[in-house]
Write a protein that holds these residues in place. Structure first.
Motif, short mmCIF file in Angstrom:
data_model
loop_
_atom_site.label_atom_id
_atom_site.label_comp_id
_atom_site.label_asym_id
_atom_site.label_seq_id
_atom_site.Cartn_x
_atom_site.Cartn_y
_atom_site.Cartn_z
N ILE A 187 50.35 49.45 42.96
CA ILE A 187 50.99 50.03 42.21
C ILE A 187 51.41 50.05 40.69
CG2 ILE A 187 53.14 51.49 42.46
CD1 ILE A 187 52.40 52.40 44.68
N HIS A 188 51.99 48.51 40.62
CA HIS A 188 52.30 47.98 39.05
C HIS A 188 51.20 47.77 38.49
CE1 HIS A 188 56.22 47.80 41.00
NE2 HIS A 188 55.71 46.28 41.77
N ARG A 189 50.36 47.59 39.02
CA ARG A 189 48.69 47.30 38.31
C ARG A 189 48.49 48.53 38.11
NH1 ARG A 189 44.80 43.25 41.26
NH2 ARG A 189 45.73 41.14 41.74
N VAL A 190 48.72 49.37 38.19
CA VAL A 190 47.71 50.68 37.98
C VAL A 190 49.00 51.76 37.06
CG1 VAL A 190 46.45 51.16 39.95
CG2 VAL A 190 48.11 52.51 40.10
N GLY A 191 49.64 51.12 37.33
CA GLY A 191 51.04 51.44 36.34
C GLY A 191 50.60 50.77 34.88
N ARG A 192 50.20 50.84 34.30
CA ARG A 192 49.61 49.82 33.16
C ARG A 192 49.17 50.70 32.64
NH1 ARG A 192 52.98 48.40 32.72
NH2 ARG A 192 53.61 47.96 34.17
N THR A 193 48.40 51.94 33.11
CA THR A 193 47.86 53.28 32.39
C THR A 193 48.54 54.75 32.61
OG1 THR A 193 45.37 54.43 31.82
CG2 THR A 193 45.97 53.51 33.88
N ALA A 194 47.99 54.74 32.14
CA ALA A 194 48.89 56.80 32.80
C ALA A 194 50.57 57.23 32.22
CB ALA A 194 48.17 56.99 33.70
N ARG A 195 50.74 56.47 30.73
CA ARG A 195 52.18 56.30 30.75
C ARG A 195 53.20 57.26 30.42
NH1 ARG A 195 53.59 50.92 33.00
NH2 ARG A 195 55.40 50.51 31.41
N ALA A 196 53.73 57.63 30.43
CA ALA A 196 54.56 58.81 29.42
C ALA A 196 53.19 59.61 28.96
CB ALA A 196 54.59 58.02 28.08
N GLY A 197 53.51 60.26 30.44
CA GLY A 197 52.85 61.28 30.52
C GLY A 197 51.10 62.01 30.41
N ARG A 198 50.41 60.36 29.64
CA ARG A 198 48.92 60.49 29.17
C ARG A 198 48.20 60.12 30.40
NH1 ARG A 198 51.88 57.36 25.20
NH2 ARG A 198 52.19 55.85 26.17
N SER A 199 47.28 60.69 30.17
CA SER A 199 46.16 60.77 31.71
C SER A 199 46.06 58.89 31.45
CB SER A 199 44.89 61.34 31.82
OG SER A 199 44.28 61.29 30.56
N GLY A 200 45.02 58.39 32.40
CA GLY A 200 44.69 57.13 32.80
C GLY A 200 43.54 57.09 34.46
N LEU A 201 42.59 56.00 33.86
CA LEU A 201 41.60 55.90 34.44
C LEU A 201 42.00 54.69 36.17
CD1 LEU A 201 39.12 57.05 36.96
CD2 LEU A 201 38.00 55.85 34.72
N ALA A 202 42.32 54.21 37.39
CA ALA A 202 41.87 53.07 37.56
C ALA A 202 40.53 53.32 38.65
CB ALA A 202 43.53 53.36 38.82
N ILE A 203 39.99 52.14 38.46
CA ILE A 203 38.80 51.94 39.79
C ILE A 203 39.21 50.42 40.48
CG2 ILE A 203 36.52 51.98 39.66
CD1 ILE A 203 36.24 52.72 37.35
N SER A 204 39.23 50.51 41.51
CA SER A 204 39.38 49.62 42.05
C SER A 204 38.17 48.86 43.05
CB SER A 204 40.04 49.97 43.24
OG SER A 204 41.38 49.92 43.20
N LEU A 205 37.41 47.24 43.03
CA LEU A 205 35.88 46.97 43.45
C LEU A 205 36.39 46.57 44.51
CD1 LEU A 205 34.67 45.09 39.99
CD2 LEU A 205 34.47 47.61 41.20
N VAL A 206 35.97 46.94 45.88
CA VAL A 206 36.25 46.59 47.03
C VAL A 206 34.55 45.75 47.62
CG1 VAL A 206 37.18 47.21 49.14
CG2 VAL A 206 38.05 48.76 47.49
N ASN A 207 34.91 44.45 48.13
CA ASN A 207 33.61 43.75 48.69
C ASN A 207 34.25 43.58 50.30
OD1 ASN A 207 35.12 42.05 49.27
ND2 ASN A 207 34.58 40.71 47.56
N GLN A 208 32.96 43.31 50.11
CA GLN A 208 33.81 43.40 52.72
C GLN A 208 34.33 42.54 52.52
OE1 GLN A 208 31.40 42.21 49.99
NE2 GLN A 208 29.89 40.65 51.50
N TYR A 209 34.89 41.81 52.28
CA TYR A 209 36.15 41.07 52.65
C TYR A 209 37.62 41.24 52.61
CZ TYR A 209 32.40 37.54 52.66
OH TYR A 209 31.54 37.07 52.61
N GLU A 210 37.57 42.28 51.68
CA GLU A 210 38.81 42.94 50.76
C GLU A 210 39.32 45.14 51.38
OE1 GLU A 210 39.12 41.01 46.74
OE2 GLU A 210 37.79 42.84 47.05
N VAL A 211 38.44 45.00 52.67
CA VAL A 211 38.69 45.78 52.99
C VAL A 211 39.69 46.89 53.61
CG1 VAL A 211 37.28 47.88 54.62
CG2 VAL A 211 35.58 46.46 53.19
N GLY A 212 40.36 45.73 54.70
CA GLY A 212 41.64 45.36 55.32
C GLY A 212 42.90 46.13 54.23
N SER A 213 41.83 44.83 52.94
CA SER A 213 43.43 45.33 51.53
C SER A 213 43.73 46.67 51.86
CB SER A 213 43.29 43.65 50.98
OG SER A 213 43.67 42.45 51.50
N TYR A 214 42.58 46.75 50.79
CA TYR A 214 42.19 48.36 50.22
C TYR A 214 42.91 49.34 51.47
CZ TYR A 214 40.54 52.07 48.89
OH TYR A 214 40.53 53.77 47.74
#
Length: 437
Positions: free
Chosen positions: A332-359
């Motif tokens: 939440i805190h990471r993606v909150g660096r974009t789309a601030r104060a009403g502006r738009s923004g994009l967040a992309i998460s690169l998920v590998n085979q070891y990170e599926v549980g966390s995602y």
């Protein structure tokens, strides 16, 4: 504030004309939700607990009531703000100075990694507002002659959950013992943990509790996507996305400090303007990197979670999670660096085979199943040879850098040993001379 129609301007919240003008000069046209809820209670003299997501305007919610109170009672060491990170402390100080510029507000920042004597000189000028990290403030309370906070009127604990997670608990306890009990206290936090609840009971009197967001959420103007990538091709996918969005200002989050340095070198070897920032860098280097990014000299900031909270970098278009955070709330805190104060923004998460549980835990937390970021793997793998070469060169540079550091340390140790030997020999000769006499 039942009638939301009345709460559309700072004036209607009870903010005085001087402060309303200051808000206008900063381009703050309408108050945010946390400001609407918190400011009237703060102006009435109540202690406040504010729970709000990142980028919600928390600094304004506590700075405006403090500056308004200072206007009616100008005195040194009027307020103290504690922050978990150096960068956030500097940013809070800058916001106080910007809001208080027309009334001559003086601010001092107390941070580790900076010369204590220069800070002591600044304290001797008796500033109105002190902003700092708990450890360094405690150092000055213990060691700087003539400095105390016995006249303090306001204490702010910003990002309180993170303050306590970073083991500042003991320092905060000691600070609370050194300041007056009769004061106003504002506690702002993204989450209400057990530790924050304990701190609330210890240092706030009959507080009003404000929740600007009842559950973990991201702002509506943020577009969030994920991309499932094989671990061995993750660097290729990162380079592909950054190249496709080359005109964007991007923040790339990694898990470790070494990863920030390696990725920044790799991207620079491919002609991209990247700069790292992490907790192991000196304060001067961290600030330098942040300023280069803000000024647009580098449009890609590679960072650890040291940059995921509190830093207001208004022009971020894209956030990439290169490593998926193991703690879902950090997403939440990471993606909150974009789309601030009403502006738009994009967040992309690169998920590998070891990170599926966390995602999956992140999707559960935010209550949304995110769409895929569509990309042809064949297109991405056209970059494989170039990216592999750039990575190999970057790894060699990092090894050289580590080797040089070890060599310098070894040389310094040899110099110290030689000096110690010379002193010991000299003392031994003196002793023998004395015995002969």
């Amino acid at each position: 504030m039942d009638d939301e129609g009345e709460a559309k301007t700072f004036k209607s919240l009870g903010v005085c004309d001087e402060m309303v003008e200051a808000c206008e000069s900063l381009g703050w046209k309408t108050p945010t939700k946390i400001q609407v809820e918190a400011i009237p209670h703060a102006l009435e003299g109540r202690d406040v607990i504010g729970l709000a997501q990142t980028g919600s305007g928390k600094t304004g919610a506590f700075a405006l009531p403090i500056l308004q109170a200072l206007l009616g009672n100008p005195r040194p060491f009027f307020a103290c703000v504690l922050s978990p990170t150096r960068e956030l402390a500097i940013q809070i100080s800058q916001q106080f100075e910007a809001l208080g510029s027309s009334i001559g507000v003086k601010c001092t920042v107390l941070l580790g990694g900076v010369d204590m004597m220069a800070q002591a000189i600044s304290l001797a000028k008796r500033p109105h507002i002190i902003v700092g990290t708990p450890g360094r403030l405690l150092d000055h309370l213990s060691n700087t002659k003539g400095f105390n906070l016995r006249l303090l009127k306001y204490l702010v604990l910003d990002e309180a959950d993170r303050l306590l997670n970073m083991d500042f608990e003991k320092a905060i306890d000691d600070i609370l013992k050194a300041i007056p009990r009769e004061r106003r206290t504002y506690l702002f936090s993204a989450t209400m943990t057990k530790k924050v609840g304990k701190l609330q009971r210890a240092c706030l009197k009959n507080p009003v509790k404000i929740e600007a967001s009842s559950k973990y959420s991201t702002v509506e103007t943020l577009k969030q996507q994920f991309c499932f990538v094989p671990s061995k091709y993750k660097d290729c996918y990162l380079v592909y996305i950054l190249t496709e969005m080359s005109g964007s200002t991007s923040m790339v989050f990694t898990r470790t400090c070494d990863a920030t340095r390696l990725l920044a070198l790799l991207l620079r070897n491919l002609g991209l303007k990247a700069i790292p920032i992490c907790g192991q860098m000196s304060q001067a280097k961290r600030l330098g990197a942040l300023n280069k990014f803000k000024a647009g000299e580098c449009n890609i900031l590679i960072c650890t979670d040291v940059a995921s909270r509190g830093l207001d970098i208004p022009s971020v278009d894209l956030v990439i999670n290169y490593d998926i955070p193991s703690n879902s709330k950090d997403y939440i805190h990471r993606v909150g660096r974009t789309a601030r104060a009403g502006r738009s923004g994009l967040a992309i998460s690169l998920v590998n085979q070891y990170e599926v549980g966390s995602y999956i835990q992140i999707e559960k937390l935010i209550g949304i199943e995110l769409p895929k970021f569509l990309v042809e793997e064949a297109e991405v793998l056209l970059l494989l040879e170039r990216v592999s070469d750039a990575k190999r060169i970057s790894q060699m540079k990092m090894k050289e850098s580590v080797g040089n550091k070890k060599r310098r340390k070894s040389e310094d140790a040899d110099d110290e040993e030689t000096e110690r030997y010379a002193i010991t020999t000299k003392n031994s000769k003196r002793t023998n001379k004395f015995k002969m006499k």
